[in-house]
Enzyme design. Structure first.
Site, PDB file in Angstrom:
ATOM      1  N   SER A 127       0.841  -1.214   0.000  1.00 55.66           N
ATOM      2  CA  SER A 127       0.000   0.000   0.000  1.00 55.66           C
ATOM      3  C   SER A 127       0.865   1.248   0.000  1.00 55.66           C
ATOM      4  O   SER A 127       0.575   2.214  -0.711  1.00 55.66           O
ATOM      5  CB  SER A 127      -0.915   0.017   1.230  1.00 55.66           C
TER       6      SER A 127
ATOM      7  N   GLU B  52      -5.286  -4.032  -2.824  1.00 56.25           N
ATOM      8  CA  GLU B  52      -5.940  -5.273  -2.359  1.00 56.25           C
ATOM      9  C   GLU B  52      -6.599  -6.010  -3.535  1.00 56.25           C
ATOM     10  O   GLU B  52      -7.704  -6.532  -3.425  1.00 56.25           O
ATOM     11  CB  GLU B  52      -6.989  -4.981  -1.273  1.00 56.25           C
TER      12      GLU B  52
ATOM     13  N   GLN C 275      -6.045  -8.768  -4.720  1.00 61.04           N
ATOM     14  CA  GLN C 275      -6.200 -10.230  -4.566  1.00 61.04           C
ATOM     15  C   GLN C 275      -7.630 -10.644  -4.234  1.00 61.04           C
ATOM     16  O   GLN C 275      -7.997 -11.791  -4.429  1.00 61.04           O
ATOM     17  CB  GLN C 275      -5.236 -10.765  -3.498  1.00 61.04           C
TER      18      GLN C 275
ATOM     19  N   CYS D  65      10.429 -11.112   8.685  1.00 65.01           N
ATOM     20  CA  CYS D  65       9.939 -12.278   9.430  1.00 65.01           C
ATOM     21  C   CYS D  65       9.903 -11.938  10.919  1.00 65.01           C
ATOM     22  O   CYS D  65      10.922 -11.530  11.487  1.00 65.01           O
ATOM     23  CB  CYS D  65      10.842 -13.483   9.185  1.00 65.01           C
TER      24      CYS D  65
ATOM     25  N   CYS E  38      10.639 -20.228   8.543  1.00 65.62           N
ATOM     26  CA  CYS E  38       9.822 -20.114   9.763  1.00 65.62           C
ATOM     27  C   CYS E  38       8.336 -20.333   9.498  1.00 65.62           C
ATOM     28  O   CYS E  38       7.539 -20.367  10.435  1.00 65.62           O
ATOM     29  CB  CYS E  38      10.026 -18.740  10.412  1.00 65.62           C
TER      30      CYS E  38
HETATM   31  P1  ADP Z   1       0.947  -4.119   2.820  1.00 70.44           P
HETATM   32  O1  ADP Z   1       0.093  -3.230   1.950  1.00 70.44           O
HETATM   33  O2  ADP Z   1       1.965  -4.899   2.024  1.00 70.44           O
HETATM   34  O3  ADP Z   1       0.148  -4.998   3.755  1.00 70.44           O
HETATM   35  P2  ADP Z   1       1.503  -1.704   4.222  1.00 70.44           P
HETATM   36  O4  ADP Z   1       2.039  -0.718   3.221  1.00 70.44           O
HETATM   37  O5  ADP Z   1       0.066  -1.575   4.621  1.00 70.44           O
HETATM   38  O6  ADP Z   1       1.818  -3.184   3.735  1.00 70.44           O
HETATM   39  O7  ADP Z   1       2.341  -1.646   5.579  1.00 70.44           O
HETATM   40  C1  ADP Z   1       3.738  -1.726   5.604  1.00 70.44           C
HETATM   41  C2  ADP Z   1       4.177  -1.273   6.975  1.00 70.44           C
HETATM   42  O8  ADP Z   1       3.823  -2.254   7.944  1.00 70.44           O
HETATM   43  C3  ADP Z   1       5.678  -1.152   7.151  1.00 70.44           C
HETATM   44  O9  ADP Z   1       6.159   0.096   6.694  1.00 70.44           O
HETATM   45  C4  ADP Z   1       5.844  -1.289   8.653  1.00 70.44           C
HETATM   46  O10 ADP Z   1       5.712  -0.048   9.291  1.00 70.44           O
HETATM   47  C5  ADP Z   1       4.660  -2.130   9.083  1.00 70.44           C
HETATM   48  N1  ADP Z   1       4.963  -3.510   9.528  1.00 70.44           N
HETATM   49  C6  ADP Z   1       4.311  -4.172  10.506  1.00 70.44           C
HETATM   50  N2  ADP Z   1       4.778  -5.432  10.634  1.00 70.44           N
HETATM   51  C7  ADP Z   1       5.774  -5.580   9.729  1.00 70.44           C
HETATM   52  C8  ADP Z   1       6.655  -6.664   9.359  1.00 70.44           C
HETATM   53  N3  ADP Z   1       6.610  -7.864   9.973  1.00 70.44           N
HETATM   54  N4  ADP Z   1       7.538  -6.452   8.373  1.00 70.44           N
HETATM   55  C9  ADP Z   1       7.604  -5.255   7.765  1.00 70.44           C
HETATM   56  N5  ADP Z   1       6.815  -4.199   8.063  1.00 70.44           N
HETATM   57  C10 ADP Z   1       5.903  -4.347   9.032  1.00 70.44           C
HETATM   58 ZN    ZN Z   2      12.138 -16.456   9.707  1.00 66.42          ZN
END
Ligand code: ADP
Ligand code: ZN
Length: 218
Positions: free
Chosen positions: A25, A93, A95, A149, A190
Protein backbone atom coordinates in the site's frame (compact mmCIF):
# COMPACT_ATOMS: atom_id res chain seq x y z
CA UNK A 1 20.61 -11.49 -23.05
CA UNK A 2 18.87 -8.72 -21.13
CA UNK A 3 16.81 -6.41 -23.30
CA UNK A 4 16.71 -2.63 -23.17
CA UNK A 5 15.01 -1.08 -20.11
CA UNK A 6 11.23 -1.03 -20.38
CA UNK A 7 10.22 2.21 -22.11
CA UNK A 8 6.48 2.33 -22.51
CA UNK A 9 4.89 4.16 -25.41
CA UNK A 10 1.23 3.35 -24.74
CA UNK A 11 -0.42 1.85 -21.70
CA UNK A 12 0.94 -0.85 -19.42
CA UNK A 13 0.31 -2.85 -16.26
CA UNK A 14 2.43 -2.73 -13.08
CA UNK A 15 1.94 -5.22 -10.26
CA UNK A 16 3.15 -4.73 -6.69
CA UNK A 17 3.02 -8.20 -5.12
CA UNK A 18 4.04 -9.61 -1.78
CA UNK A 19 3.05 -10.74 1.69
CA UNK A 20 1.06 -8.79 4.23
CA UNK A 21 3.03 -5.91 5.81
CA UNK A 22 5.49 -5.83 2.89
CA UNK A 23 4.64 -2.21 2.10
CA UNK A 24 2.47 -2.74 -0.99
CA UNK A 25 0.00 0.00 0.00
CA UNK A 26 2.86 2.37 0.82
CA UNK A 27 4.44 1.70 -2.58
CA UNK A 28 1.10 2.10 -4.38
CA UNK A 29 0.54 5.45 -2.65
CA UNK A 30 4.07 6.57 -3.53
CA UNK A 31 3.44 5.84 -7.21
CA UNK A 32 0.04 7.54 -7.11
CA UNK A 33 1.53 10.64 -5.46
CA UNK A 34 4.20 10.85 -8.14
CA UNK A 35 1.61 10.44 -10.91
CA UNK A 36 -0.34 13.33 -9.34
CA UNK A 37 2.84 15.44 -9.28
CA UNK A 38 3.22 14.57 -12.98
CA UNK A 39 -0.28 16.09 -13.43
CA UNK A 40 -1.89 12.84 -14.48
CA UNK A 41 -5.53 12.16 -13.83
CA UNK A 42 -5.47 9.35 -11.30
CA UNK A 43 -8.16 7.09 -9.88
CA UNK A 44 -7.62 4.73 -6.95
CA UNK A 45 -9.77 1.72 -6.07
CA UNK A 46 -9.49 -0.56 -3.09
CA UNK A 47 -11.33 -3.70 -2.12
CA UNK A 48 -12.02 -4.19 1.59
CA UNK A 49 -11.69 -0.50 2.31
CA UNK A 50 -11.34 0.27 6.00
CA UNK A 51 -11.57 3.59 7.82
CA UNK A 52 -7.89 3.51 8.75
CA UNK A 53 -6.94 3.32 5.08
CA UNK A 54 -9.22 6.09 3.86
CA UNK A 55 -7.67 8.31 6.55
CA UNK A 56 -4.18 7.27 5.46
CA UNK A 57 -4.84 7.70 1.81
CA UNK A 58 -4.81 11.46 1.47
CA UNK A 59 -3.28 12.37 -1.85
CA UNK A 60 -3.88 15.97 -2.88
CA UNK A 61 -3.73 16.78 -6.54
CA UNK A 62 -2.14 19.96 -7.90
CA UNK A 63 -5.51 21.66 -8.30
CA UNK A 64 -6.35 21.09 -4.65
CA UNK A 65 -8.64 18.10 -5.12
CA UNK A 66 -7.86 15.20 -2.87
CA UNK A 67 -7.87 11.73 -4.32
CA UNK A 68 -9.74 9.20 -2.29
CA UNK A 69 -9.75 5.46 -2.70
CA UNK A 70 -13.06 4.22 -4.10
CA UNK A 71 -14.31 1.06 -2.33
CA UNK A 72 -15.09 -1.87 -4.63
CA UNK A 73 -16.07 -5.51 -4.21
CA UNK A 74 -15.80 -6.67 -7.81
CA UNK A 75 -14.18 -5.91 -11.14
CA UNK A 76 -17.60 -4.85 -12.41
CA UNK A 77 -17.76 -2.13 -9.77
CA UNK A 78 -14.34 -0.87 -10.89
CA UNK A 79 -15.67 -0.71 -14.47
CA UNK A 80 -18.85 1.08 -13.35
CA UNK A 81 -17.02 3.71 -11.31
CA UNK A 82 -14.22 4.21 -13.79
CA UNK A 83 -13.59 7.78 -14.91
CA UNK A 84 -13.09 7.46 -18.68
CA UNK A 85 -10.63 10.37 -18.57
CA UNK A 86 -8.36 8.76 -15.91
CA UNK A 87 -4.85 8.23 -17.23
CA UNK A 88 -3.65 6.20 -14.24
CA UNK A 89 -5.84 3.57 -12.59
CA UNK A 90 -4.58 2.08 -9.31
CA UNK A 91 -6.13 -0.85 -7.46
CA UNK A 92 -5.10 -1.89 -3.94
CA UNK A 93 -5.94 -5.27 -2.36
CA UNK A 94 -6.44 -6.65 -5.87
CA UNK A 95 -6.20 -10.23 -4.57
CA UNK A 96 -9.81 -10.06 -3.37
CA UNK A 97 -11.21 -9.18 -6.79
CA UNK A 98 -12.52 -11.63 -9.38
CA UNK A 99 -11.04 -12.74 -12.72
CA UNK A 100 -12.70 -9.77 -14.42
CA UNK A 101 -10.04 -7.44 -13.03
CA UNK A 102 -7.40 -9.08 -15.26
CA UNK A 103 -9.50 -8.48 -18.38
CA UNK A 104 -10.27 -4.93 -17.30
CA UNK A 105 -6.61 -4.17 -16.56
CA UNK A 106 -5.60 -5.46 -20.00
CA UNK A 107 -8.36 -3.52 -21.74
CA UNK A 108 -7.29 -0.32 -19.97
CA UNK A 109 -3.62 -0.85 -20.79
CA UNK A 110 -4.57 -1.55 -24.43
CA UNK A 111 -6.30 1.84 -24.41
CA UNK A 112 -3.21 3.67 -23.23
CA UNK A 113 -3.80 3.70 -19.47
CA UNK A 114 -1.18 3.02 -16.82
CA UNK A 115 -2.66 0.39 -14.51
CA UNK A 116 -1.09 -0.25 -11.09
CA UNK A 117 -2.32 -3.22 -9.05
CA UNK A 118 -1.14 -4.17 -5.56
CA UNK A 119 -2.02 -7.44 -3.88
CA UNK A 120 -1.03 -10.49 -1.87
CA UNK A 121 0.30 -13.11 -4.26
CA UNK A 122 0.24 -16.21 -2.06
CA UNK A 123 -2.30 -17.71 0.32
CA UNK A 124 -1.53 -18.82 3.89
CA UNK A 125 -0.08 -22.08 2.50
CA UNK A 126 2.38 -20.22 0.29
CA UNK A 127 0.46 -21.23 -2.85
CA UNK A 128 -0.47 -18.84 -5.72
CA UNK A 129 -3.50 -16.83 -4.63
CA UNK A 130 -6.57 -15.91 -6.65
CA UNK A 131 -6.17 -13.54 -9.57
CA UNK A 132 -2.68 -12.31 -8.61
CA UNK A 133 -0.64 -14.92 -10.55
CA UNK A 134 -2.50 -14.08 -13.75
CA UNK A 135 -2.09 -10.34 -13.18
CA UNK A 136 1.63 -10.86 -12.60
CA UNK A 137 1.90 -12.81 -15.86
CA UNK A 138 0.04 -10.14 -17.82
CA UNK A 139 1.95 -7.21 -16.34
CA UNK A 140 4.81 -5.42 -18.03
CA UNK A 141 6.40 -4.83 -14.62
CA UNK A 142 6.25 -6.84 -11.40
CA UNK A 143 7.79 -5.89 -8.07
CA UNK A 144 7.78 -8.47 -5.33
CA UNK A 145 8.11 -6.87 -1.90
CA UNK A 146 9.08 -8.59 1.34
CA UNK A 147 8.15 -7.94 4.94
CA UNK A 148 10.35 -8.81 7.92
CA UNK A 149 9.94 -12.28 9.43
CA UNK A 150 8.57 -11.73 12.95
CA UNK A 151 10.48 -14.79 14.23
CA UNK A 152 13.98 -14.41 12.79
CA UNK A 153 14.23 -11.03 11.08
CA UNK A 154 14.92 -12.43 7.61
CA UNK A 155 13.03 -11.12 4.56
CA UNK A 156 9.50 -12.55 4.86
CA UNK A 157 7.78 -14.06 1.82
CA UNK A 158 4.98 -16.02 3.53
CA UNK A 159 1.71 -15.20 5.29
CA UNK A 160 1.60 -17.28 8.47
CA UNK A 161 -2.00 -17.96 9.51
CA UNK A 162 -2.54 -18.54 13.23
CA UNK A 163 -5.74 -19.82 14.80
CA UNK A 164 -5.86 -19.35 18.57
CA UNK A 165 -2.14 -18.57 18.35
CA UNK A 166 -1.23 -21.86 16.61
CA UNK A 167 -0.29 -22.47 12.95
CA UNK A 168 -3.40 -23.20 10.88
CA UNK A 169 -3.65 -26.59 9.14
CA UNK A 170 -3.13 -26.94 5.39
CA UNK A 171 -6.78 -27.89 4.82
CA UNK A 172 -8.30 -24.85 6.51
CA UNK A 173 -10.19 -22.70 3.99
CA UNK A 174 -8.22 -20.27 1.81
CA UNK A 175 -10.44 -17.36 2.85
CA UNK A 176 -11.89 -17.67 6.34
CA UNK A 177 -15.26 -15.97 6.75
CA UNK A 178 -15.78 -14.17 10.05
CA UNK A 179 -12.79 -16.04 11.41
CA UNK A 180 -10.75 -15.27 14.50
CA UNK A 181 -7.49 -16.04 12.75
CA UNK A 182 -4.51 -13.73 12.70
CA UNK A 183 -1.54 -13.43 10.37
CA UNK A 184 2.18 -12.87 10.69
CA UNK A 185 4.83 -12.21 8.07
CA UNK A 186 7.38 -15.03 8.06
CA UNK A 187 10.26 -16.29 5.95
CA UNK A 188 10.14 -19.67 4.16
CA UNK A 189 12.10 -21.38 6.96
CA UNK A 190 9.82 -20.11 9.76
CA UNK A 191 6.56 -20.67 7.86
CA UNK A 192 4.60 -23.62 9.30
CA UNK A 193 1.53 -25.26 7.76
CA UNK A 194 0.79 -28.58 9.51
CA UNK A 195 -0.49 -31.19 7.09
CA UNK A 196 -2.15 -34.39 8.23
CA UNK A 197 -1.07 -36.38 5.19
CA UNK A 198 2.52 -35.10 5.46
CA UNK A 199 3.88 -38.66 5.62
CA UNK A 200 2.31 -39.48 2.25
CA UNK A 201 3.05 -36.14 0.66
CA UNK A 202 4.77 -36.67 -2.67
CA UNK A 203 7.92 -34.61 -2.99
CA UNK A 204 9.24 -33.57 -6.38
CA UNK A 205 12.48 -34.86 -7.91
CA UNK A 206 12.48 -38.04 -5.84
CA UNK A 207 13.21 -36.20 -2.59
CA UNK A 208 12.15 -37.86 0.64
CA UNK A 209 11.58 -36.36 4.05
CA UNK A 210 14.94 -37.88 5.03
CA UNK A 211 16.56 -35.41 2.65
CA UNK A 212 15.67 -32.71 5.12
CA UNK A 213 12.93 -31.25 2.98
CA UNK A 214 10.34 -29.78 5.30
CA UNK A 215 7.08 -31.35 4.21
CA UNK A 216 5.03 -29.97 7.09
CA UNK A 217 5.35 -26.59 5.45
CA UNK A 218 4.05 -27.82 2.12
P1 ADP B 1 0.95 -4.12 2.82
O1 ADP B 1 0.09 -3.23 1.95
O2 ADP B 1 1.96 -4.90 2.02
O3 ADP B 1 0.15 -5.00 3.75
P2 ADP B 1 1.50 -1.70 4.22
O4 ADP B 1 2.04 -0.72 3.22
O5 ADP B 1 0.07 -1.57 4.62
O6 ADP B 1 1.82 -3.18 3.74
O7 ADP B 1 2.34 -1.65 5.58
C1 ADP B 1 3.74 -1.73 5.60
C2 ADP B 1 4.18 -1.27 6.98
O8 ADP B 1 3.82 -2.25 7.94
C3 ADP B 1 5.68 -1.15 7.15
O9 ADP B 1 6.16 0.10 6.69
C4 ADP B 1 5.84 -1.29 8.65
O10 ADP B 1 5.71 -0.05 9.29
C5 ADP B 1 4.66 -2.13 9.08
N1 ADP B 1 4.96 -3.51 9.53
C6 ADP B 1 4.31 -4.17 10.51
N2 ADP B 1 4.78 -5.43 10.63
C7 ADP B 1 5.77 -5.58 9.73
C8 ADP B 1 6.66 -6.66 9.36
N3 ADP B 1 6.61 -7.86 9.97
N4 ADP B 1 7.54 -6.45 8.37
C9 ADP B 1 7.60 -5.25 7.77
N5 ADP B 1 6.82 -4.20 8.06
C10 ADP B 1 5.90 -4.35 9.03
ZN1 ZN C 1 12.14 -16.46 9.71
Amino acid sequence: MMGAPFQPTGGWIEVIAGVMFSGKSEELMRRVRRAVIARKRVQVFKSHLDARYSGLFAVSSHDGRSIEAIPVDSAEQVAQRLDPTAQVVAVDEAQFLDEGIADLASALADRGRRVILAGIDTDFRGEPFGIMPRLMAQAEMVDKLHAICVLCGAPASRNQRLIAGRPAAWDSPTIMVGGTESYEARCRACHVVPREDAAQAVLPFGLTSADGVKISGR
